[in-house]
Design an enzyme around this catalytic site. Structure first.
Site, PDB file in Angstrom:
ATOM      1  N   HIS A   5       3.122  -8.466  12.101  1.00 53.14           N
ATOM      2  CA  HIS A   5       1.641  -8.139  12.735  1.00 53.14           C
ATOM      3  C   HIS A   5       0.858  -7.270  11.441  1.00 53.14           C
ATOM      4  O   HIS A   5       1.699  -6.404  10.846  1.00 53.14           O
ATOM      5  CB  HIS A   5       1.788  -7.348  13.866  1.00 53.14           C
ATOM      6  CG  HIS A   5       0.453  -7.368  14.830  1.00 53.14           C
ATOM      7  ND1 HIS A   5      -0.436  -6.256  14.372  1.00 53.14           N
ATOM      8  CD2 HIS A   5      -0.080  -8.034  15.712  1.00 53.14           C
ATOM      9  CE1 HIS A   5      -1.633  -6.751  15.513  1.00 53.14           C
ATOM     10  NE2 HIS A   5      -1.054  -7.592  16.016  1.00 53.14           N
TER      11      HIS A   5
ATOM     12  N   ASP B 124       2.507 -13.636  20.269  1.00 55.46           N
ATOM     13  CA  ASP B 124       2.655 -14.854  20.536  1.00 55.46           C
ATOM     14  C   ASP B 124       4.077 -15.546  20.457  1.00 55.46           C
ATOM     15  O   ASP B 124       4.040 -16.857  20.608  1.00 55.46           O
ATOM     16  CB  ASP B 124       1.834 -15.540  19.107  1.00 55.46           C
ATOM     17  CG  ASP B 124       0.433 -15.376  19.197  1.00 55.46           C
ATOM     18  OD1 ASP B 124      -0.295 -14.852  18.278  1.00 55.46           O
ATOM     19  OD2 ASP B 124      -0.185 -15.541  20.230  1.00 55.46           O
TER      20      ASP B 124
HETATM   21  C1  SDX Z   1      -2.326 -12.262  16.413  1.00 51.75           C
HETATM   22  O1  SDX Z   1      -4.831  -8.495  14.646  1.00 51.75           O
HETATM   23  C2  SDX Z   1      -4.331  -8.606  15.575  1.00 51.75           C
HETATM   24  O2  SDX Z   1      -4.383  -7.753  16.444  1.00 51.75           O
HETATM   25  C3  SDX Z   1      -4.167  -9.978  15.935  1.00 51.75           C
HETATM   26  C4  SDX Z   1      -3.443 -10.220  17.443  1.00 51.75           C
HETATM   27  C5  SDX Z   1      -4.321 -10.072  18.803  1.00 51.75           C
HETATM   28  O3  SDX Z   1      -3.985  -9.900  19.768  1.00 51.75           O
HETATM   29  O4  SDX Z   1      -5.793 -10.291  18.274  1.00 51.75           O
HETATM   30  O5  SDX Z   1      -2.479  -9.265  17.737  1.00 51.75           O
HETATM   31  C6  SDX Z   1      -3.058 -11.511  17.511  1.00 51.75           C
HETATM   32  O6  SDX Z   1      -2.866 -12.731  15.585  1.00 51.75           O
HETATM   33  C7  SDX Z   1      -0.983 -12.005  16.352  1.00 51.75           C
HETATM   34  C8  SDX Z   1      -0.029 -12.683  14.997  1.00 51.75           C
HETATM   35  C9  SDX Z   1       0.100 -13.909  15.103  1.00 51.75           C
HETATM   36  N1  SDX Z   1       0.515 -14.555  13.690  1.00 51.75           N
HETATM   37  C10 SDX Z   1       1.759 -15.034  13.309  1.00 51.75           C
HETATM   38  O7  SDX Z   1       2.440 -14.778  14.266  1.00 51.75           O
HETATM   39  C11 SDX Z   1       1.658 -15.679  12.221  1.00 51.75           C
HETATM   40  C12 SDX Z   1       3.019 -15.201  11.612  1.00 51.75           C
HETATM   41  N2  SDX Z   1       2.798 -13.886  11.169  1.00 51.75           N
HETATM   42  C13 SDX Z   1       2.206 -13.544   9.625  1.00 51.75           C
HETATM   43  O8  SDX Z   1       1.554 -14.652   9.045  1.00 51.75           O
HETATM   44  C14 SDX Z   1       1.836 -12.070   9.393  1.00 51.75           C
HETATM   45  O9  SDX Z   1       2.808 -11.312  10.183  1.00 51.75           O
HETATM   46  C15 SDX Z   1       0.373 -11.844  10.028  1.00 51.75           C
HETATM   47  C16 SDX Z   1      -0.613 -12.549   9.341  1.00 51.75           C
HETATM   48  C17 SDX Z   1       0.371 -11.661  11.446  1.00 51.75           C
HETATM   49  C18 SDX Z   1       0.230 -10.229   9.308  1.00 51.75           C
HETATM   50  O10 SDX Z   1       0.083 -10.442   7.953  1.00 51.75           O
HETATM   51  P1  SDX Z   1      -0.390  -9.270   6.913  1.00 51.75           P
HETATM   52  O11 SDX Z   1      -0.375  -8.193   7.686  1.00 51.75           O
HETATM   53  O12 SDX Z   1      -1.290  -9.864   6.068  1.00 51.75           O
HETATM   54  O13 SDX Z   1       1.041  -9.020   6.251  1.00 51.75           O
HETATM   55  P2  SDX Z   1       1.570  -9.981   4.954  1.00 51.75           P
HETATM   56  O14 SDX Z   1       0.968 -11.447   5.001  1.00 51.75           O
HETATM   57  O15 SDX Z   1       0.985  -8.987   3.701  1.00 51.75           O
HETATM   58  O16 SDX Z   1       3.085  -9.707   4.989  1.00 51.75           O
HETATM   59  C19 SDX Z   1       3.800  -8.569   4.385  1.00 51.75           C
HETATM   60  C20 SDX Z   1       5.054  -9.056   4.035  1.00 51.75           C
HETATM   61  C21 SDX Z   1       4.926 -10.547   3.143  1.00 51.75           C
HETATM   62  O17 SDX Z   1       6.151 -10.271   2.235  1.00 51.75           O
HETATM   63  P3  SDX Z   1       6.127  -9.280   0.881  1.00 51.75           P
HETATM   64  O18 SDX Z   1       5.090 -10.226   0.104  1.00 51.75           O
HETATM   65  O19 SDX Z   1       6.107  -8.012   0.916  1.00 51.75           O
HETATM   66  O20 SDX Z   1       7.472  -9.929  -0.007  1.00 51.75           O
HETATM   67  O21 SDX Z   1       5.818  -9.701   5.080  1.00 51.75           O
HETATM   68  C22 SDX Z   1       5.958 -10.942   4.926  1.00 51.75           C
HETATM   69  C23 SDX Z   1       5.187 -11.382   3.761  1.00 51.75           C
HETATM   70  O22 SDX Z   1       5.635 -12.425   3.288  1.00 51.75           O
HETATM   71  N3  SDX Z   1       5.742 -11.681   6.383  1.00 51.75           N
HETATM   72  C24 SDX Z   1       6.604 -12.597   6.703  1.00 51.75           C
HETATM   73  C25 SDX Z   1       6.061 -13.016   7.988  1.00 51.75           C
HETATM   74  N4  SDX Z   1       4.951 -12.117   8.314  1.00 51.75           N
HETATM   75  C26 SDX Z   1       4.798 -11.247   7.184  1.00 51.75           C
HETATM   76  N5  SDX Z   1       7.605 -13.327   6.409  1.00 51.75           N
HETATM   77  C27 SDX Z   1       8.160 -14.212   7.157  1.00 51.75           C
HETATM   78  N6  SDX Z   1       7.616 -14.475   8.475  1.00 51.75           N
HETATM   79  C28 SDX Z   1       6.426 -13.947   8.933  1.00 51.75           C
HETATM   80  N7  SDX Z   1       5.914 -14.288  10.097  1.00 51.75           N
END
Ligand code: SDX
Length: 422
Positions: free
Chosen positions: A306, A363
């Site tokens: 998140h 989710d």
């Molecule tokens: C919602 O914003 C809100 O409030 C949203 C929400 C709401 O109520 O409106 O809460 C609803 O959208 C919840 C999130 C649902 N999405 C997912 O579950 C999709 C999977 N999650 C990711 O795509 C990710 O965690 C996000 C999009 C939710 C957040 O991404 P960020 O904050 O941009 O973080 P990032 O992509 O920069 O990740 C940081 C690190 C990275 O690794 P490094 O580059 O540091 O090595 O964490 C890793 C990412 O690769 N990472 C994951 C991951 N999420 C982040 N690796 C594997 N699986 C994941 N799910």
């Protein structure tokens, strides 16, 4: 003496006020940055940038705190109902019993959707994703309700709120009815909002339809948990579109489109598809954890991570508990729930996830309940939209009432210098 931030550029110092919110969050107020320095900030994804002040929702990602208008999400999920929470978010105060009854009755005045909307629905192929249909039908509501909302007129704004709450629920279920080849259902003004959702979705003319209180209570709680979440992607979209003074339906329609993305609300559908894939591949959670950690692999563990919560999403905790209760009460044995629990346990132990503070988000478990209630996977994000509707309305209303300027971010150009076009 309020705190300030000093910025030094090319030996010159600039001072900016520090703004403190009611929960002691602090921000550097850079409203005058470009005028004073000629520079702008750069912050892709707005990870460090606040777009507004807001009195609606407070969340603390480190501590896993979520409050609507000061009330803890745990308290509301336990003691309130969805329309009560909707009223609280939109109008800023808990409704009295009389106000809540009036709100529900005023919504009922607008639950009939213009029959001509069906010809728009007929234009879609059966294979159309429900979120695409919902975004289009929500925008089409403007054509049937062309009078724009006078935000200065309290009564006009109140009617627009009730109209949106009433009509959105109906058209959201029409997307499913179309998919199934069922006739469209109508809202029954003698029944409650959440019960109507199940009827609108599943009642067919040839059979009597009964909804259990367990199902109504579970859905009511899920809608509360999704109702608002400060400046997430779809809510920021609603505020951005509304800031040009586009109408409420048009702004909500844009929010539906933003929510559809698999990184946002679309994640609840992606979680179920991921869990089904793992189940169909013999339940090898280790293999999928490895894929999620492999930078060369685009696969992400859907429902994990998140932008703000670097601790457990408080909603995920409540939904996980509710999933256990609802499935037990309904006597549903779902192997997918076991896969989810196994995957969660493994990820929470895994260094990659721990180092990045990746926890289950809202989710991760919600789809398991929706599935137990018979809701098809491609309707999961529509469920999220129904829950988030009052939050979108509340945030749009606040932005307009605060007379916020049109949203228009800056950029830094990195393209070609001037060249002649022969
Ligand atoms: C919602 O914003 C809100 O409030 C949203 C929400 C709401 O109520 O409106 O809460 C609803 O959208 C919840 C999130 C649902 N999405 C997912 O579950 C999709 C999977 N999650 C990711 O795509 C990710 O965690 C996000 C999009 C939710 C957040 O991404 P960020 O904050 O941009 O973080 P990032 O992509 O920069 O990740 C940081 C690190 C990275 O690794 P490094 O580059 O540091 O090595 O964490 C890793 C990412 O690769 N990472 C994951 C991951 N999420 C982040 N690796 C594997 N699986 C994941 N799910």
């Amino acid at each position: 003496m309020s705190k300030t931030a000093i910025l030094e550029i090319d030996g010159k110092k600039y001072e900016f006020p520090i703004f403190k919110g009611s929960e002691n969050e602090e921000a550097i107020d850079i409203k005058k940055l470009r005028d004073l320095t000629g520079l702008v900030t750069l912050d892709p994804g707005y990870k460090n940038s606040g777009s507004c002040t807001s009195e609606i929702t407070f969340l603390d990602g480190e501590l896993g705190i979520l409050r609507y208008r000061g009330y803890a999400i745990e308290d509301l999920a336990e003691n309130a109902n969805f329309l009560e929470v909707s009223y609280l978010l939109i109008f800023g105060k808990k409704p009295t019993a009389a106000e809540l009854e009036k709100f529900e009755n005023d919504i009922r005045k607008y639950t009939l959707v213009n029959e001509e909307m069906k010809s728009i629905l007929d234009g879609f192929p059966k294979s159309a994703h429900p979120m695409g249909i919902l975004a289009a039908l929500t925008s089409a509501l403007t054509s049937f309700n062309p009078k724009s909302v006078d935000v200065e007129n309290e009564k006009d704004l109140y009617c627009a709120v009730c109209k949106t709450m009433g009509k959105f629920l109906v058209i959201a279920t029409w997307t499913f009815r179309k998919n199934m080849g069922y006739p469209m259902n109508y809202y029954d003004n003698t029944k409650g909002y959440v019960e109507n959702f199940m009827r609108l979705m599943f009642e067919i003319p040839t059979e009597p339809y009964k909804v259990s209180q367990t199902v109504i209570d579970a859905l009511d709680k899920l809608f509360i948990l999704h109702a608002d979440h400060e400046q997430n992607c779809s809510t920021s979209t609603v505020r951005m579109v509304g800031s040009s003074h586009a109408g409420l339906f048009a702004s909500i329609s844009a929010g539906v489109s933003a929510l559809w993305g698999p990184l946002h609300g679309g994640a609840n559908q992606a979680v179920l598809e991921m869990l089904e894939e793992i189940h169909n591949n013999g339940g090898d959670t280790e293999k999928y954890l490895a894929k999620a950690k492999d930078k060369a692999d685009p696969f992400r563990l859907m429902g994990f991570g998140h932008r703000v919560y670097k601790n457990f999403d408080p909603r995920a905790k409540i939904i996980k508990k509710a999933a256990n209760e609802v499935l037990a009460t309904l006597g549903v044995e779902d192997p997918i729930l076991d896969i989810a629990r196994k995957l969660e346990a493994a990820a929470l132990e895994d260094e990659y996830f721990k180092a990045r503070n990746l926890y289950p988000n809202v989710d991760f478990y919600s789809g398991i309940i929706y599935r137990a209630l018979g809701i098809p996977t491609d309707m999961f994000t529509v469920m999220f939209a129904i829950g988030r509707l009052p939050g979108w309305i509340a945030q749009w209303k606040e932005m307009r009432e605060n007379k916020e300027p049109i949203g228009r971010p800056r950029q830094i150009y990195t393209g070609s210098p001037l060249r002649e076009f022969k």
